[in-house]
Scaffold this motif. Structure first.
Motif, short mmCIF file in Angstrom:
data_model
loop_
_atom_site.label_atom_id
_atom_site.label_comp_id
_atom_site.label_asym_id
_atom_site.label_seq_id
_atom_site.Cartn_x
_atom_site.Cartn_y
_atom_site.Cartn_z
N SER A 342 -19.23 -9.67 -58.00
CA SER A 342 -18.45 -8.52 -58.47
C SER A 342 -19.29 -7.25 -58.56
O SER A 342 -18.76 -6.14 -58.43
CB SER A 342 -17.82 -8.82 -59.84
N GLU A 343 -20.60 -7.41 -58.74
CA GLU A 343 -21.45 -6.24 -58.97
C GLU A 343 -22.16 -5.75 -57.71
O GLU A 343 -22.73 -4.66 -57.73
CB GLU A 343 -22.50 -6.56 -60.04
N ASP A 344 -22.13 -6.52 -56.62
CA ASP A 344 -22.91 -6.15 -55.44
C ASP A 344 -21.99 -5.96 -54.22
O ASP A 344 -21.56 -6.93 -53.60
CB ASP A 344 -23.95 -7.24 -55.15
N THR A 345 -21.72 -4.72 -53.91
CA THR A 345 -20.83 -4.39 -52.78
C THR A 345 -21.41 -4.88 -51.46
O THR A 345 -20.66 -5.36 -50.59
CB THR A 345 -20.62 -2.87 -52.70
N GLN A 346 -22.73 -4.77 -51.30
CA GLN A 346 -23.35 -5.18 -50.05
C GLN A 346 -23.22 -6.69 -49.82
O GLN A 346 -22.98 -7.15 -48.70
CB GLN A 346 -24.82 -4.76 -50.04
N ILE A 347 -23.37 -7.47 -50.89
CA ILE A 347 -23.20 -8.92 -50.76
C ILE A 347 -21.77 -9.24 -50.34
O ILE A 347 -21.54 -10.07 -49.45
CB ILE A 347 -23.55 -9.63 -52.08
N ARG A 348 -20.80 -8.57 -50.95
CA ARG A 348 -19.40 -8.83 -50.60
C ARG A 348 -19.14 -8.49 -49.14
O ARG A 348 -18.47 -9.24 -48.42
CB ARG A 348 -18.45 -8.03 -51.49
N ARG A 349 -19.69 -7.38 -48.67
CA ARG A 349 -19.48 -6.98 -47.28
C ARG A 349 -20.14 -7.97 -46.32
O ARG A 349 -19.54 -8.38 -45.33
CB ARG A 349 -20.04 -5.57 -47.04
N ARG A 350 -21.36 -8.38 -46.67
CA ARG A 350 -22.08 -9.33 -45.79
C ARG A 350 -21.36 -10.67 -45.73
O ARG A 350 -21.20 -11.26 -44.66
CB ARG A 350 -23.52 -9.51 -46.30
N LEU A 351 -20.92 -11.18 -46.88
CA LEU A 351 -20.23 -12.46 -46.92
C LEU A 351 -18.87 -12.38 -46.22
O LEU A 351 -18.45 -13.34 -45.57
CB LEU A 351 -20.04 -12.93 -48.36
N SER A 352 -18.21 -11.25 -46.34
CA SER A 352 -16.94 -11.06 -45.66
C SER A 352 -17.10 -11.15 -44.15
O SER A 352 -16.36 -11.85 -43.46
CB SER A 352 -16.33 -9.71 -46.04
N GLU A 353 -18.10 -10.44 -43.63
CA GLU A 353 -18.35 -10.45 -42.18
C GLU A 353 -18.76 -11.84 -41.69
O GLU A 353 -18.29 -12.30 -40.65
CB GLU A 353 -19.44 -9.42 -41.84
N LYS A 354 -19.62 -12.49 -42.46
CA LYS A 354 -20.07 -13.83 -42.05
C LYS A 354 -18.92 -14.83 -42.13
O LYS A 354 -18.80 -15.72 -41.28
CB LYS A 354 -21.22 -14.28 -42.94
N GLY A 355 -18.04 -14.67 -43.13
CA GLY A 355 -16.90 -15.56 -43.26
C GLY A 355 -15.94 -15.42 -42.09
O GLY A 355 -15.40 -16.42 -41.59
#
Length: 378
Positions: A342-355
């Motif tokens: 919830s606190e790290d936008t970059q992690i969310r973006r990276r996981l979204s792309e990898k998913g």
């Protein structure tokens, strides 16, 4: 090749129902030269037809009486009669495919089956199985007699090899797919509003039933442990089909945790609407104690929704490194994963792309090709 496919079990919106319909539909598209016959309960054909592509319908046969036709007292007798009917009807086909392991009928030499998981064998902590119960013995007979077995993941294959070594050399892993509706699209705020959500506000999402294995209690405890400001900003949405009794139990648990204003429980969400939930969610939180596959995770990945998932069973295999892994038995571990995503936008973006990339490995067409290849081994 003439293939008879078992649809006598409860279809509705269960995962096994989705598997049976989607696999049959894909096999018809890939090898239309085969004959496919869906075998179901009497007077259920019209209901099942609704779920198939109008252009590529299988044949239908409904020789089996409804086990509830005379009330619950007669269920054992009618189910025994089903076995007799199966042995008679199976002779009409080159092979029959039992798509639900519990419905397998011994004594049919051309019968194959799908084993989705061995979850019913586990104890309450999902750490050990009971080899003395009737389900274990029935599964052992099915595995010994079936000429070929299909499983949804390598995890389930390894479980079978561990507990049923006689299954060696007769298992094919057929990774499942998800419905085409689950894809990356702009989330429609009006859909969220219709279900009681503020389209501008972030939320965690859970999709699945309310049962002990799904670990919903620990998920809500982890959410409850977030800071007051985080809970005020980020709601927890539970898309959780449940009957009256289960709904009351869930609402009571929400009240016990004093989360009435923070947690939204939705029982009836269509596939079309759920796709918008996945696309709008901050993250899926799916921390089951055991999963043979985990269809909500794949649906989320197809929509570009990052996820916090259990580090056990089949979920890491499906994720392929595209999710945050947590210990499902540890509330603090789940809470930390929710905070991190919830606190790290970059992690969310990276996981979204990898998913999204990982999701491309899964399709019903691939499952159908592998299943048809397995049929030819019989």
């Amino acid at each position: 090749m003439h293939i008879g496919i078992d649809f006598t079990h409860d279809l509705n919106h269960s995962g096994i129902g989705t598997y049976s319909r989607s696999l049959t539909d894909a096999m018809i598209r890939i090898e239309p030269e085969n004959r496919y016959t869906v075998l179901t309960l009497r007077k259920k054909t019209a209901k099942i037809i609704q779920h198939f592509n109008d252009k590529d319908l299988p044949n239908f046969s409904d020789p089996f009486p409804n086990p509830l036709m005379f009330g619950s007292t007669w269920i054992p007798l009618i189910m025994q009669y089903h076995k007799t009917l199966w042995k008679k009807n199976a002779q009409k086909y080159d092979l029959v495919h039992f798509t639900h392991q519990s419905y397998f009928v011994p004594g049919i030499p051309n019968a194959t089956l799908t084993i989705h998981d061995i979850i019913p064998l586990y104890n309450r902590s999902f750490t050990n199985i009971d080899t003395g119960n009737k389900i274990f013995q029935a599964l052992k007979i099915a595995i010994r007699q079936a000429p070929h077995i299909f499983v949804p993941t390598e995890f389930v294959r390894q479980e079978l090899l561990n507990y049923f070594p006689e299954s060696k050399n007769k298992i094919t892993v057929t990774y499942e797919g998800s419905k085409p509706v689950y894809r990356k699209i702009p989330a429609d705020g009006s859909v969220l509003q219709r279900h009681g959500l503020n389209p501008a506000a972030p939320f965690f999402l859970y999709v699945g039933r309310y049962e002990e294995r799904k670990n919903l209690d620990r998920l809500m405890q982890a959410y409850s442990g977030l800071s007051p400001s985080a809970k005020k900003e980020i709601r927890l949405v539970l898309v959780c089909p449940a009957g009256k009794k289960s709904s009351e139990m869930l609402q009571n648990r929400i009240a016990d945790l004093k989360l009435d204003r923070n947690v939204l429980h939705l029982k009836n969400v269509s596939d079309q609407d759920l796709a918008h939930f996945y696309n709008a969610a901050l993250a899926l939180v799916f921390v089951s104690l055991s999963e043979g596959f985990g269809l909500p995770l794949l649906e989320a990945m197809n929509c570009g929704c990052p996820a916090v998932i259990s580090n056990t069973s089949a979920l890491p295999e499906i994720s392929g490194g595209s999710s945050i892994l947590v210990n499902p038995a540890d509330v603090e571990s789940i809470r930390s994963g929710m905070i991190q995503i919830s606190e790290d936008t970059q992690i969310r973006r990276r996981l979204s792309e990898k998913g999204l990339q990982q999701a491309n490995l899964f399709s019903w067409e691939n499952a159908a090709r592998l299943t048809l290849a397995g049929y030819r081994k019989i």
